[in-house]
Design an enzyme around this catalytic site. Structure first.
Site, PDB file in Angstrom:
ATOM      1  N   HIS A   1       3.929  -2.354   3.344  1.00  0.00           N
ATOM      2  CA  HIS A   1       3.676  -1.052   2.737  1.00  0.00           C
ATOM      3  C   HIS A   1       5.420  -0.573   1.484  1.00  0.00           C
ATOM      4  CE1 HIS A   1       0.865  -0.502   5.881  1.00  0.00           C
ATOM      5  NE2 HIS A   1       0.643   0.340   4.578  1.00  0.00           N
TER       6      HIS A   1
ATOM      7  N   ASP B   1       0.545  -1.338  -0.039  1.00  0.00           N
ATOM      8  CA  ASP B   1       0.012  -0.404   0.145  1.00  0.00           C
ATOM      9  C   ASP B   1       0.272   1.264   0.676  1.00  0.00           C
ATOM     10  OD1 ASP B   1      -1.648  -1.950   0.105  1.00  0.00           O
ATOM     11  OD2 ASP B   1      -2.657  -0.863   1.997  1.00  0.00           O
TER      12      ASP B   1
ATOM     13  N   HIS C   1      -6.149   3.484  -3.832  1.00  0.00           N
ATOM     14  CA  HIS C   1      -5.787   3.523  -2.418  1.00  0.00           C
ATOM     15  C   HIS C   1      -6.226   5.080  -1.326  1.00  0.00           C
ATOM     16  CE1 HIS C   1      -5.167   2.189   1.558  1.00  0.00           C
ATOM     17  NE2 HIS C   1      -4.070   2.793   1.914  1.00  0.00           N
TER      18      HIS C   1
ATOM     19  N   HIS D   1      -4.577   9.795   1.693  1.00  0.00           N
ATOM     20  CA  HIS D   1      -4.108   8.826   2.314  1.00  0.00           C
ATOM     21  C   HIS D   1      -4.402   9.799   3.423  1.00  0.00           C
ATOM     22  CE1 HIS D   1      -2.968   5.961   4.866  1.00  0.00           C
ATOM     23  NE2 HIS D   1      -2.988   4.628   4.043  1.00  0.00           N
TER      24      HIS D   1
HETATM   25 ZN   LIG Z   1      -2.686   2.813   3.445  1.00  0.00          ZN
END
Ligand SMILES: [Zn+2]
Length: 221
Positions: free
Chosen positions: A166, A11, A64, A68
């Site tokens: 990540h 992510d 995503h 964010h």
């Molecule tokens: Zn995230």
């Protein structure tokens, strides 16, 4: 104790610092994964090229959000879904998975009714998105040198783990290959699809009760 199935997801990328390393490791280990990317990270030719490289190597690309910043269930305003989801989807031209994968963010990986708002859920249903959650968060961003043990622990307890990692610059991904090799030594089978329990919405159709993920009222905690 043995490990069962594992699906890997990455992510908050792509980043020029870390995504190439992750792609190299996955290629070497012959694993296909998913990348849930941020729209704000797709604003340079270099990062766009990384996204296309990932897709070209067989990985799935998902949305995503753009910034964010604040979990979508905690944001008010009619245009949140378009600003965060629609705008990012427009950056994914040429790499969109047919099921239009979307992963909300929880702030520390927590799953709850802060993930979505009613308006955001409507946007996902109308746009025939697939909502991909997770069941394993080894907190690689917080424990860049210790997450491998946490991830192995979590995978031992799950028949099929969907692990969130990540691909940004914490140093954690230098341990990715060690994690994969150790998991395989304990019997892990890596696969690309998602455990059904982690996917409550498939191409706009609810496969589970969505209310646990939707804030009761816009802006509610
Ligand atoms: Zn995230």
């Amino acid at each position: 104790m043995t490990i069962g199935d594992i699906t890997l997801s990455f992510d908050n990328g792509p980043t020029v610092e870390v995504t190439p390393l992750v792609l190299d490791v996955l290629a070497r280990q012959q694993i296909k994964a998913s990348f849930f990317v941020l729209g704000k990270n797709l604003q340079t030719p270099q990062t766009q090229a990384l996204m296309h490289r990932a897709a070209g190597e067989g990985h799935w690309i998902g949305n995503h959000t753009f910034t964010h910043s604040v979990p979508l269930g905690r944001q008010t305003g009619d245009d949140v879904a378009q600003r965060e989801i629609g705008r990012t989807q427009a950056c994914l031209e040429g790499v969109v998975h047919p099921d239009r994968l979307f992963r909300p963010f929880g702030g520390g990986g927590v799953i709850g009714d802060h993930l979505l708002s009613a308006a955001v859920l409507r946007h996902l249903v109308d746009g025939r998105y697939t909502c991909v959650l997770w069941n394993s968060i080894p907190r690689d961003w917080a424990e860049p040198d210790a997450w491998v043990e946490t991830a192995l622990e979590q995978c031992r307890r799950l028949p099929w783990a969907l692990v969130v990692l990540h691909d940004y610059d914490t140093g954690a991904m230098v341990h990715l290959e060690r994690f994969i090799e150790r998991a395989r030594a304990e019997g892990a089978r890596f696969r690309q699809d998602f455990p059904p329990d982690c996917v409550p919405l498939v191409a706009g159709e609810a496969r589970a009760d969505m209310t646990p993920y939707v804030a009761a009222a816009a802006g509610a905690d």
